[in-house]
Design a protein around this motif. Structure first.
Motif, PDB file in Angstrom:
ATOM      1  N   VAL A  58      19.217   1.135  18.622  1.00  0.00           N
ATOM      2  CA  VAL A  58      17.963   0.658  19.205  1.00  0.00           C
ATOM      3  C   VAL A  58      17.080   0.120  18.086  1.00  0.00           C
ATOM      4  O   VAL A  58      16.872   0.778  17.070  1.00  0.00           O
ATOM      5  CB  VAL A  58      17.235   1.783  19.985  1.00  0.00           C
ATOM      6  N   LEU A  59      16.605  -1.107  18.257  1.00  0.00           N
ATOM      7  CA  LEU A  59      15.702  -1.739  17.303  1.00  0.00           C
ATOM      8  C   LEU A  59      14.279  -1.652  17.846  1.00  0.00           C
ATOM      9  O   LEU A  59      13.983  -2.203  18.912  1.00  0.00           O
ATOM     10  CB  LEU A  59      16.084  -3.209  17.078  1.00  0.00           C
ATOM     11  N   ASP A  87      27.825  -3.460  10.171  1.00  0.00           N
ATOM     12  CA  ASP A  87      27.663  -2.794   8.880  1.00  0.00           C
ATOM     13  C   ASP A  87      27.587  -1.275   9.030  1.00  0.00           C
ATOM     14  O   ASP A  87      28.068  -0.537   8.149  1.00  0.00           O
ATOM     15  CB  ASP A  87      26.424  -3.325   8.163  1.00  0.00           C
ATOM     16  N   ILE A  88      26.973  -0.780  10.100  1.00  0.00           N
ATOM     17  CA  ILE A  88      26.922   0.661  10.320  1.00  0.00           C
ATOM     18  C   ILE A  88      28.333   1.221  10.489  1.00  0.00           C
ATOM     19  O   ILE A  88      28.697   2.252   9.906  1.00  0.00           O
ATOM     20  CB  ILE A  88      26.060   0.994  11.557  1.00  0.00           C
ATOM     21  N   ALA A  89      29.160   0.525  11.281  1.00  0.00           N
ATOM     22  CA  ALA A  89      30.541   0.970  11.480  1.00  0.00           C
ATOM     23  C   ALA A  89      31.351   0.878  10.188  1.00  0.00           C
ATOM     24  O   ALA A  89      32.314   1.635   9.991  1.00  0.00           O
ATOM     25  CB  ALA A  89      31.200   0.135  12.572  1.00  0.00           C
ATOM     26  N   ARG A  90      30.973  -0.034   9.304  1.00  0.00           N
ATOM     27  CA  ARG A  90      31.713  -0.217   8.054  1.00  0.00           C
ATOM     28  C   ARG A  90      31.415   0.879   7.030  1.00  0.00           C
ATOM     29  O   ARG A  90      32.302   1.271   6.269  1.00  0.00           O
ATOM     30  CB  ARG A  90      31.369  -1.589   7.455  1.00  0.00           C
ATOM     31  N   ALA A 130      21.197   5.544  16.711  1.00  0.00           N
ATOM     32  CA  ALA A 130      20.864   4.865  15.457  1.00  0.00           C
ATOM     33  C   ALA A 130      19.564   4.099  15.694  1.00  0.00           C
ATOM     34  O   ALA A 130      19.563   3.024  16.298  1.00  0.00           O
ATOM     35  CB  ALA A 130      21.980   3.921  15.039  1.00  0.00           C
ATOM     36  N   VAL A 131      18.460   4.669  15.254  1.00  0.00           N
ATOM     37  CA  VAL A 131      17.131   4.086  15.465  1.00  0.00           C
ATOM     38  C   VAL A 131      16.738   3.287  14.226  1.00  0.00           C
ATOM     39  O   VAL A 131      16.768   3.808  13.107  1.00  0.00           O
ATOM     40  CB  VAL A 131      16.084   5.175  15.755  1.00  0.00           C
ATOM     41  N   ILE A 170      20.352   9.951  14.545  1.00  0.00           N
ATOM     42  CA  ILE A 170      19.905  11.165  15.214  1.00  0.00           C
ATOM     43  C   ILE A 170      21.023  11.703  16.108  1.00  0.00           C
ATOM     44  O   ILE A 170      21.586  10.966  16.918  1.00  0.00           O
ATOM     45  CB  ILE A 170      18.648  10.900  16.071  1.00  0.00           C
ATOM     46  N   GLU A 171      21.338  12.974  15.943  1.00  0.00           N
ATOM     47  CA  GLU A 171      22.333  13.623  16.790  1.00  0.00           C
ATOM     48  C   GLU A 171      21.718  13.855  18.173  1.00  0.00           C
ATOM     49  O   GLU A 171      20.675  14.497  18.296  1.00  0.00           O
ATOM     50  CB  GLU A 171      22.773  14.945  16.168  1.00  0.00           C
ATOM     51  N   VAL A 172      22.351  13.321  19.192  1.00  0.00           N
ATOM     52  CA  VAL A 172      21.788  13.402  20.542  1.00  0.00           C
ATOM     53  C   VAL A 172      21.710  14.848  21.021  1.00  0.00           C
ATOM     54  O   VAL A 172      20.720  15.262  21.643  1.00  0.00           O
ATOM     55  CB  VAL A 172      22.636  12.556  21.518  1.00  0.00           C
TER      56      VAL A 172
END
Length: 261
Positions: A58-59, A87-90, A130-131, A170-172
């Motif tokens: 979320v942006l 990039d986060i997945a990388r 992912a905030v 953040i862990e849900v």
């Protein structure tokens, strides 16, 4: 003597500018995360054999001053989200499977929180949120612009953009942030007071890190948006590098703890 004084002045100016850039714009993530949401990386994130861990991105556009220009045009914001997903997945052991709308998300100083996003993430079966808080500051001031390598000059404006991307994973399940990082960017736009000098202006460049690199906006009117896009591209690159280094540091610390136990 004159040269020495001039050198000292330039050095002082550079230090002052760098200090301003490091604090501009100010951090805003604290307005979205509660003080009790800090924690170390959980076992589920450190155990890479439990992949794939699913995350929602979320942006959040943070604009305390609603009269200011938009942080990024919608199309550029979508492209930024796509780049962040890849990039986060990388660099992290999570896969962004959903891009969640930030509609209705407000900072705590405006009575908001992330409750709606947590509920949405749980309904979609996501492990993490992912905030990314997106903010920027701009300043424009008059300058004299020289045309090419000649002595001919024309009045114009210089606009500096300082961009900031603040990331929190953040862990849900627990609602705690397991990783935080930020990336900052800075770019400058020079433009004459009137269009028409297409050979040289308007131009965006990366000052002070790459002063010789020039980026020419496709249109005079759209030059401010090009400035913001370039600035946020730099912020995204720095954010990704910090995430990678942070994750590798956590892996090394976990491995060291296991060896000593």
């Amino acid at each position: 003597m004159h040269s020495l004084v001039r050198g000292v002045f330039l050095l002082t100016a550079c230090v002052f500018v760098a200090a301003c850039a490091n604090a501009t714009p100010p951090s805003r993530m604290g307005q979205y995360l509660k003080s009790d949401q800090q924690a170390s990386a959980p076992e589920s994130l450190l155990k890479t054999e439990q992949r794939p861990l699913k995350a929602g991105l979320v942006l959040v556009l943070d604009q305390p001053d609603q009269t200011a220009a938009a942080v990024l045009p919608e199309e550029a914001l979508v492209r930024l989200g796509d780049t962040l997903k890849q990039d986060i997945a990388r660099v992290l052991p999570v896969t962004v499977t959903e891009v969640l709308s930030a509609e209705g998300v407000r900072p705590q100083d405006q009575g908001g929180d992330l409750t709606r996003l947590f509920d949405l993430a749980k309904n979609k079966g996501l492990d993490y949120l992912a905030v990314v808080v997106v903010s920027s500051t701009e300043q424009e001031y008059p300058v004299t612009l020289f045309l090419g390598w000649t002595s001919h000059a024309q009045p114009g404006y210089r606009r500096d953009n300082w961009s900031l991307l603040e990331f929190a994973l953040i862990e849900v399940k627990s609602g705690k942030a397991v990783m935080q990082a930020e990336g900052r960017g800075w770019a400058t736009l020079d433009r004459p007071t009137a269009p028409g000098i297409n050979q040289w202006y308007p131009v965006v460049y990366l000052r002070p890190q790459e002063p010789e690199r020039r980026i020419w906006p496709p249109t005079y009117e759209g030059a401010p948006n090009t400035l913001r896009v370039v600035s946020f591209e730099q912020a995204e690159k720095r954010l990704t590098l910090k995430l990678q280094n942070s994750w590798l540091g956590q892996l090394e610390a976990d491995a060291a703890a296991r060896r000593s136990s």
